[in-house]
Motif scaffolding. Structure first.
Motif, PDB file in Angstrom:
ATOM      1  N   ARG A 265      26.913 -25.360 -10.908  1.00  0.00           N
ATOM      2  CA  ARG A 265      25.719 -24.848 -11.608  1.00  0.00           C
ATOM      3  C   ARG A 265      24.529 -25.773 -11.355  1.00  0.00           C
ATOM      4  O   ARG A 265      23.410 -25.311 -11.105  1.00  0.00           O
ATOM      5  CB  ARG A 265      26.017 -24.754 -13.117  1.00  0.00           C
ATOM      6  CG  ARG A 265      24.855 -24.219 -13.945  1.00  0.00           C
ATOM      7  CD  ARG A 265      24.694 -22.726 -13.738  1.00  0.00           C
ATOM      8  NE  ARG A 265      23.473 -22.188 -14.355  1.00  0.00           N
ATOM      9  CZ  ARG A 265      22.328 -21.997 -13.707  1.00  0.00           C
ATOM     10  NH1 ARG A 265      22.218 -22.306 -12.439  1.00  0.00           N
ATOM     11  NH2 ARG A 265      21.274 -21.493 -14.330  1.00  0.00           N
TER      12      ARG A 265
ATOM     13  N   ASP B  68       9.916 -18.400 -13.702  1.00  0.00           N
ATOM     14  CA  ASP B  68       8.764 -18.598 -12.822  1.00  0.00           C
ATOM     15  C   ASP B  68       8.117 -19.948 -13.148  1.00  0.00           C
ATOM     16  O   ASP B  68       7.594 -20.140 -14.231  1.00  0.00           O
ATOM     17  CB  ASP B  68       7.764 -17.452 -13.026  1.00  0.00           C
ATOM     18  CG  ASP B  68       6.543 -17.618 -12.129  1.00  0.00           C
ATOM     19  OD1 ASP B  68       6.568 -18.494 -11.240  1.00  0.00           O
ATOM     20  OD2 ASP B  68       5.568 -16.863 -12.325  1.00  0.00           O
TER      21      ASP B  68
ATOM     22  N   ALA C 247      22.948 -25.291  -8.091  1.00  0.00           N
ATOM     23  CA  ALA C 247      22.319 -23.986  -7.893  1.00  0.00           C
ATOM     24  C   ALA C 247      20.980 -23.858  -8.618  1.00  0.00           C
ATOM     25  O   ALA C 247      20.250 -22.892  -8.404  1.00  0.00           O
ATOM     26  CB  ALA C 247      23.272 -22.888  -8.374  1.00  0.00           C
ATOM     27  N   VAL C 248      20.654 -24.821  -9.486  1.00  0.00           N
ATOM     28  CA  VAL C 248      19.408 -24.707 -10.267  1.00  0.00           C
ATOM     29  C   VAL C 248      18.203 -24.719  -9.352  1.00  0.00           C
ATOM     30  O   VAL C 248      18.120 -25.526  -8.424  1.00  0.00           O
ATOM     31  CB  VAL C 248      19.265 -25.880 -11.273  1.00  0.00           C
ATOM     32  CG1 VAL C 248      17.963 -25.744 -12.055  1.00  0.00           C
ATOM     33  CG2 VAL C 248      20.430 -25.927 -12.210  1.00  0.00           C
ATOM     34  N   LYS C 249      17.276 -23.818  -9.620  1.00  0.00           N
ATOM     35  CA  LYS C 249      16.050 -23.789  -8.810  1.00  0.00           C
ATOM     36  C   LYS C 249      14.874 -24.394  -9.558  1.00  0.00           C
ATOM     37  O   LYS C 249      14.158 -25.233  -9.032  1.00  0.00           O
ATOM     38  CB  LYS C 249      15.739 -22.351  -8.394  1.00  0.00           C
ATOM     39  CG  LYS C 249      16.758 -21.807  -7.394  1.00  0.00           C
ATOM     40  CD  LYS C 249      16.364 -20.455  -6.843  1.00  0.00           C
ATOM     41  CE  LYS C 249      17.315 -20.009  -5.748  1.00  0.00           C
ATOM     42  NZ  LYS C 249      18.737 -20.004  -6.200  1.00  0.00           N
ATOM     43  N   THR C 250      14.643 -23.921 -10.766  1.00  0.00           N
ATOM     44  CA  THR C 250      13.482 -24.446 -11.501  1.00  0.00           C
ATOM     45  C   THR C 250      13.848 -24.707 -12.957  1.00  0.00           C
ATOM     46  O   THR C 250      14.760 -24.086 -13.514  1.00  0.00           O
ATOM     47  CB  THR C 250      12.302 -23.441 -11.512  1.00  0.00           C
ATOM     48  OG1 THR C 250      12.714 -22.267 -12.224  1.00  0.00           O
ATOM     49  CG2 THR C 250      11.857 -23.074 -10.103  1.00  0.00           C
ATOM     50  N   VAL C 251      13.111 -25.617 -13.544  1.00  0.00           N
ATOM     51  CA  VAL C 251      13.152 -25.811 -14.995  1.00  0.00           C
ATOM     52  C   VAL C 251      11.706 -25.884 -15.465  1.00  0.00           C
ATOM     53  O   VAL C 251      10.881 -26.561 -14.846  1.00  0.00           O
ATOM     54  CB  VAL C 251      13.886 -27.113 -15.386  1.00  0.00           C
ATOM     55  CG1 VAL C 251      13.893 -27.284 -16.905  1.00  0.00           C
ATOM     56  CG2 VAL C 251      15.304 -27.132 -14.854  1.00  0.00           C
TER      57      VAL C 251
ATOM     58  N   ASP D 105      10.432 -27.996  -9.672  1.00  0.00           N
ATOM     59  CA  ASP D 105      11.117 -27.313  -8.572  1.00  0.00           C
ATOM     60  C   ASP D 105      12.257 -28.249  -8.181  1.00  0.00           C
ATOM     61  O   ASP D 105      12.033 -29.262  -7.527  1.00  0.00           O
ATOM     62  CB  ASP D 105      10.113 -27.108  -7.423  1.00  0.00           C
ATOM     63  CG  ASP D 105      10.788 -26.698  -6.120  1.00  0.00           C
ATOM     64  OD1 ASP D 105      12.035 -26.596  -6.068  1.00  0.00           O
ATOM     65  OD2 ASP D 105      10.053 -26.492  -5.126  1.00  0.00           O
TER      66      ASP D 105
ATOM     67  N   VAL E 204      15.373 -21.992 -17.491  1.00  0.00           N
ATOM     68  CA  VAL E 204      15.965 -22.352 -16.207  1.00  0.00           C
ATOM     69  C   VAL E 204      15.805 -21.171 -15.261  1.00  0.00           C
ATOM     70  O   VAL E 204      16.056 -20.028 -15.657  1.00  0.00           O
ATOM     71  CB  VAL E 204      17.460 -22.701 -16.393  1.00  0.00           C
ATOM     72  CG1 VAL E 204      18.138 -22.925 -15.043  1.00  0.00           C
ATOM     73  CG2 VAL E 204      17.613 -23.937 -17.274  1.00  0.00           C
ATOM     74  N   ASP E 205      15.364 -21.460 -14.037  1.00  0.00           N
ATOM     75  CA  ASP E 205      15.217 -20.463 -12.978  1.00  0.00           C
ATOM     76  C   ASP E 205      14.228 -19.351 -13.311  1.00  0.00           C
ATOM     77  O   ASP E 205      14.311 -18.253 -12.765  1.00  0.00           O
ATOM     78  CB  ASP E 205      16.583 -19.861 -12.595  1.00  0.00           C
ATOM     79  CG  ASP E 205      17.473 -20.916 -11.930  1.00  0.00           C
ATOM     80  OD1 ASP E 205      16.928 -21.958 -11.494  1.00  0.00           O
ATOM     81  OD2 ASP E 205      18.692 -20.700 -11.872  1.00  0.00           O
TER      82      ASP E 205
END
Ligand SMILES: [Zn+2]
Length: 484
Positions: free
Chosen positions: A40, A250, A43-47, A81, A247-248
């Motif tokens: 997990r 915009d 796999a995180v893209k944004t916070v 990011d 999380v994830d």
């Protein structure tokens, strides 16, 4: 047979290495599992974090070692990011004390996009920050649980020095691209409690900047802290209380604005030091934002203030020696402890000057002079000299046939440990920060005027260490406040 035994042994060693992680690796793996699992995390893209908080006034508070001055932080938003190693923090802060610029809200937008650090002014203009500031922001990126643990579970990261104390397990991490930090996890929950990174501070030298994490909540299958507290050594500099986080979602465009990305990183400019003769034997050494004054006695010279950093103060000292090459420069008056006015004290000590300061700053000056500066060696660490210091309590008069200087404590609204210099023969007063001619706001001038009246000083000119020399009448006018 020999070969076959070696192969078997190698297989066993490899198997054991895989099956039995080092104790350090186990701590990092535990932290990853507690946060939501390595898969997990990777796999995180944004916070995106939103909330409010508090800023403190490191190096600029009312007296050394205290932290009573705060800014209330609202509209705090930090977007990260995660794989791109980019982040932007936007906030509004309001001083909760008599701030020299006034009490109006200040908007701050600061970002980091890989190696490019940038600020965006309220006008929308973006500027690139110096490399050292960008490095600090890259270190700040890692002082967040997801970022730290992602970096630590990278097989190329080097883990070392496990220790366990006070319910925490702590591991040192060296990332694959050479960044060092310390990760601490809670022995029971295994959640990260703290990430600490080594840093350089111009005044304090080697410091540790740490962020502690508390009150985790589950967001999208990840544990995220809702309270973050950042310190420089033991001094709390910022607190964030999270109201919402996603999380994830915009995160917006986190690329550095074109104006900053295309600019070259600002390089330090050689200091410009001008000399303006105030009276015979008195000069204002200006040319930048922070001035010094030079005073000539029969057999020696005395500087008032060693501001900013080595570069500024060494240039000022060189100018003083150039103006009167036949007389030794022996003393420097430190106006007050604020970092922007004490940043050159170590350079002055390296040049053999005796430091004269308010007695409330003695311990502070002793401390900054002895602190190690190994990460970014400065003039004093390259040329160590013992500190010679003289403290001023109520008043100190330095006088000979040629010159008389009275040093007094200045009124304490800006700093409780501040000196001003009165030159009775020249009827001039050298002051700092309680009055800055040319500024639109004069937070401290009213009280300062009251104080001067009580002292019955015959002042005709104010010689400020920010701004231009003005007649006393201008000061009285400014102290009365804007005409209504
Ligand atoms: Zn100040």
């Amino acid at each position: 047979m020999v070969r076959r035994t070696a192969l078997v042994l190698l297989t066993i060693v490899m198997f054991t290495a895989c099956a039995r992680p080092t104790p350090e690796r186990r701590v990092v793996d535990d932290a990853a599992a507690a946060l939501g699992g390595a898969e997990r995390l990777l796999a995180v893209k944004t916070v995106v974090i939103e909330g409010e908080g508090t800023h403190y006034n490191l190096g600029q508070d009312i007296a050394p070692g205290v932290s009573g001055q705060t800014f209330a932080v609202t509209q705090y938003k930090r977007a990260i990011d995660v794989p791109g190693e980019r982040a932007r923090t936007e906030l509004t802060r309001v001083p909760k004390f008599n701030y020299w610029q006034g009490l109006a809200a200040q908007r701050q937008v600061q970002g980091i996009d890989k190696a490019v650090g940038y600020n965006v002014a309220p006008s929308g203009a973006a500027s690139r920050v110096a490399p050292a500031a960008a490095d600090d922001r890259r270190a700040e990126l890692l002082r967040y649980p997801i970022m730290a643990v992602r970096a630590a579970i990278d097989p190329a990261a080097r883990l070392s020095n496990l220790r366990t104390a006070e319910g925490e397990s702590t591991v040192d991490v060296l990332t694959s691209d050479g960044r060092a930090f310390t990760l601490a996890i809670d022995a029971a929950t295994k959640l990260p409690t703290r990430v600490a990174s080594p840093a350089n501070n111009v005044n304090l030298g080697d410091v540790v900047v740490s962020t502690t994490f508390a009150d985790y909540q589950n967001v999208g299958g990840l544990q995220l802290p809702t309270r973050l507290t950042t310190r420089t050594d033991d001094f709390t500099t910022a607190e964030v209380r999270v109201a919402r986080q996603a999380v994830d979602g915009d995160a917006g465009d986190l690329a550095a604005p074109a104006a900053a990305a295309s600019a070259s990183a600002p390089a330090p400019q050689p200091p410009n030091v001008t000399a303006e003769e105030v009276s015979q034997g008195v000069w204002l050494l200006a040319g930048g934002s922070h001035h010094s004054a030079l005073v000539e006695f029969s057999d020696h010279l005395m500087l008032v203030d060693a501001p900013q950093n080595d570069a500024r103060t060494l240039a000022v000292i060189a100018k003083a020696r150039e103006l009167r090459p036949g007389k030794p420069l022996t003393h420097v008056v430190n106006s007050h402890h604020h970092f922007d006015h004490s940043g050159g004290v170590r350079a002055a000590v390296a040049e053999g000057l005796t430091v004269i300061t308010h007695h409330g700053n003695t311990a502070f000056i002793e401390e900054i002079v002895k602190r190690p500066h190994t990460r970014v060696p400065d003039a004093l660490s390259k040329n160590p000299r013992p500190l010679k210091i003289e403290a001023v309590a109520d008043e100190k008069v330095i006088a000979d046939d040629m010159m008389t200087v009275h040093l007094y404590p200045a009124p304490g609204e800006h700093s409780e440990t501040m000196l001003m210099a009165y030159l009775p023969r020249q009827r001039a007063l050298i002051v700092i920060d309680v009055y800055e001619p040319g500024e639109g706001v004069h937070m401290f001038a009213g009280r300062f005027l009251e104080d001067l009246k009580k002292r019955n000083l015959r002042v005709e000119r104010i010689v400020p260490l920010h701004g231009k020399i003005v007649p006393y009448a201008q000061f009285v006018k400014d102290a009365a406040g804007p005409a209504s």
